[in-house]
Design a protein around this motif. Structure first.
Motif, PDB file in Angstrom:
ATOM      1  N   UNK A 122     -66.974  -7.404  16.632  1.00  0.00           N
ATOM      2  CA  UNK A 122     -67.281  -7.147  15.223  1.00  0.00           C
ATOM      3  C   UNK A 122     -66.335  -7.839  14.250  1.00  0.00           C
ATOM      4  N   UNK A 123     -65.390  -8.642  14.767  1.00  0.00           N
ATOM      5  CA  UNK A 123     -64.505  -9.359  13.853  1.00  0.00           C
ATOM      6  C   UNK A 123     -63.879 -10.552  14.567  1.00  0.00           C
ATOM      7  N   UNK A 124     -63.975 -11.737  13.942  1.00  0.00           N
ATOM      8  CA  UNK A 124     -63.292 -12.931  14.440  1.00  0.00           C
ATOM      9  C   UNK A 124     -62.558 -13.592  13.277  1.00  0.00           C
ATOM     10  N   UNK A 125     -61.368 -14.120  13.564  1.00  0.00           N
ATOM     11  CA  UNK A 125     -60.592 -14.850  12.574  1.00  0.00           C
ATOM     12  C   UNK A 125     -59.874 -16.010  13.247  1.00  0.00           C
ATOM     13  N   UNK A 126     -59.856 -17.160  12.567  1.00  0.00           N
ATOM     14  CA  UNK A 126     -59.111 -18.310  13.066  1.00  0.00           C
ATOM     15  C   UNK A 126     -57.618 -18.097  12.834  1.00  0.00           C
ATOM     16  N   UNK A 127     -56.824 -18.458  13.822  1.00  0.00           N
ATOM     17  CA  UNK A 127     -55.363 -18.492  13.707  1.00  0.00           C
ATOM     18  C   UNK A 127     -54.952 -19.886  14.153  1.00  0.00           C
ATOM     19  N   UNK A 128     -54.804 -20.803  13.211  1.00  0.00           N
ATOM     20  CA  UNK A 128     -54.629 -22.201  13.583  1.00  0.00           C
ATOM     21  C   UNK A 128     -55.887 -22.680  14.286  1.00  0.00           C
ATOM     22  N   UNK A 129     -55.722 -23.216  15.506  1.00  0.00           N
ATOM     23  CA  UNK A 129     -56.857 -23.649  16.309  1.00  0.00           C
ATOM     24  C   UNK A 129     -57.256 -22.618  17.357  1.00  0.00           C
ATOM     25  N   UNK A 161     -49.853  -5.964  13.575  1.00  0.00           N
ATOM     26  CA  UNK A 161     -49.322  -6.581  14.781  1.00  0.00           C
ATOM     27  C   UNK A 161     -48.692  -7.933  14.442  1.00  0.00           C
ATOM     28  N   UNK A 162     -47.630  -8.325  15.164  1.00  0.00           N
ATOM     29  CA  UNK A 162     -46.994  -9.626  14.900  1.00  0.00           C
ATOM     30  C   UNK A 162     -47.694 -10.756  15.639  1.00  0.00           C
ATOM     31  N   UNK A 163     -47.746 -11.923  15.009  1.00  0.00           N
ATOM     32  CA  UNK A 163     -48.256 -13.121  15.654  1.00  0.00           C
ATOM     33  C   UNK A 163     -47.169 -14.179  15.832  1.00  0.00           C
ATOM     34  N   UNK A 164     -45.983 -13.949  15.276  1.00  0.00           N
ATOM     35  CA  UNK A 164     -44.926 -14.949  15.259  1.00  0.00           C
ATOM     36  C   UNK A 164     -44.497 -15.365  16.665  1.00  0.00           C
ATOM     37  N   UNK A 165     -44.637 -14.469  17.639  1.00  0.00           N
ATOM     38  CA  UNK A 165     -44.255 -14.774  19.015  1.00  0.00           C
ATOM     39  C   UNK A 165     -45.047 -15.940  19.553  1.00  0.00           C
TER      40      UNK A 165
END
Length: 357
Positions: free
Chosen positions: A277-284, A348-352
């Protein structure tokens, strides 16, 4: 995102070049929710101190399905719309962090209900609030002049999500229960393209997101399938150019030749086994959420096959069984936020994973 580097599968095109009209399967909105729980690895979410500044209510009350900021016009980035029920409420965040109610728009159709919104701009760079929902009708509101600018009709069922192109703000994408995604030209009001058919979605399309480079977009829905569609298709580019010069006063709108893209660049069922029910681009890479308490950060592995993916990380979402609970990403802060059944919001963090995407 490095504009100078584009992955091969983004620049690839459908080999068939099939432009024939495809029959679009009809769909109905289901209220069913998954009761199964996925035994995903339970990643710890980070503790961040947030301060509750203010609580506001939208006009008419009821559920709020979408909040969208006017981020395409720099001078209006503190303005946002909240939609739910028959109303779209407009607010502004002032310098003291207080939230000011500006106006509200309500449809006269008592059988309609708004599920999604986004922002566009007209030829004079004035903000347009775009809303869609249960009846499948997309309404474009001129906020500055407080009137309905235009109405886009074409979907055979509810509109679940609306997104504007990151560069060309006259191009609008809409995802629907009729198993299709449509591309509209806001200036000329024509349906430029339909993404559906032979290799399209087989059930309701709930979510879409456009890559920041503007050369492809991702879609997902009740068939648990995530697809990537090509926006650099030469046939599509011709249709977009034709829509820009189209004059509805001289030529009937129904005579415009809408392009049908039936074959996506990429399609996979290997990430989720229930509603996405949800998609988002994070870079490629893609961040996708399903109704089995899972959010997955992954990358298409097109060097091996057309449906393989490399999973970078799985996030556990407590009480995340209900569908149509969306998430969003903040790239500058390397975080994403998502809600659950009990009204909790998790960050939630994505920096890792910065080096991975």
């Amino acid at each position: 995102v490095n504009p100078g580097q584009t992955p091969n599968y983004f620049s690839a095109m459908s080999e068939s070049g099939d432009t024939s009209q495809a029959s679009i399967p009809s769909g109905t909105r289901h209220k069913k929710r998954s009761q199964n729980h996925h035994e995903a690895s339970r990643e710890k979410y980070i503790d961040i101190d947030f301060t509750l500044k203010e609580i506001v209510n939208i006009h008419g009350g009821g559920s709020v399905y979408c909040i969208s900021f006017c981020d395409i016009i720099p001078s209006l980035w503190t303005y946002f719309a909240a939609v739910g029920g028959r109303s779209a409420s407009l607010f502004s965040i002032d310098a003291d962090d207080s939230i000011r109610s500006i106006k509200s728009f309500t449809t006269e159709d008592r059988g309609d209900e708004f599920y999604s919104s986004c922002w566009g701009a007209n030829a004079d760079a004035l903000p347009l609030l775009i809303v869609g929902g249960k009846k499948g009708i997309i309404t474009v509101i001129n906020v500055a002049e407080n009137l309905v600018d235009k109405v886009l009709v074409g979907h055979g069922s509810s509109v679940n999500e609306l997104r504007i192109h990151p560069f060309n703000h006259s191009l609008l994408f809409s995802a629907s229960n009729d198993c299709s995604i449509r591309l509209w030209n806001l200036q000329t009001e024509v349906c430029v393209a339909i993404f559906a058919g032979e290799k399209g979605h087989t059930n309701q399309v709930i979510t879409i997101d456009i890559h920041l480079l503007g050369n492809c977009f991702a879609s997902a829905g009740m068939d648990a399938c995530i697809k990537i569609w090509n926006l650099k298709d030469p046939h599509l580019e011709v249709a977009i150019e034709a829509s820009n010069s189209y004059d509805p006063l001289k030529i009937p709108r129904t005579s415009f030749k809408t392009y049908i893209q039936q074959l996506p660049l990429f399609s996979t069922l290997k990430i989720h086994s229930d509603y996405v029910d949800s998609v988002r681009w994070v870079g490629d890479c893609i961040l996708s959420k399903s109704t089995r308490c899972r959010v997955v950060l992954w990358s298409p592995a097109t060097n091996t096959s057309t449906d393989s993916a490399v999973i970078l990380q799985e996030f556990y979402l407590p009480s995340g069984e209900n569908w149509f609970v969306k998430m969003d990403v903040c790239i500058p802060l390397d975080i994403f936020a998502v809600g659950n059944t009990w009204g909790q919001v998790f960050v939630y963090p994505l920096s890792t994973f910065r080096n991975k995407y």
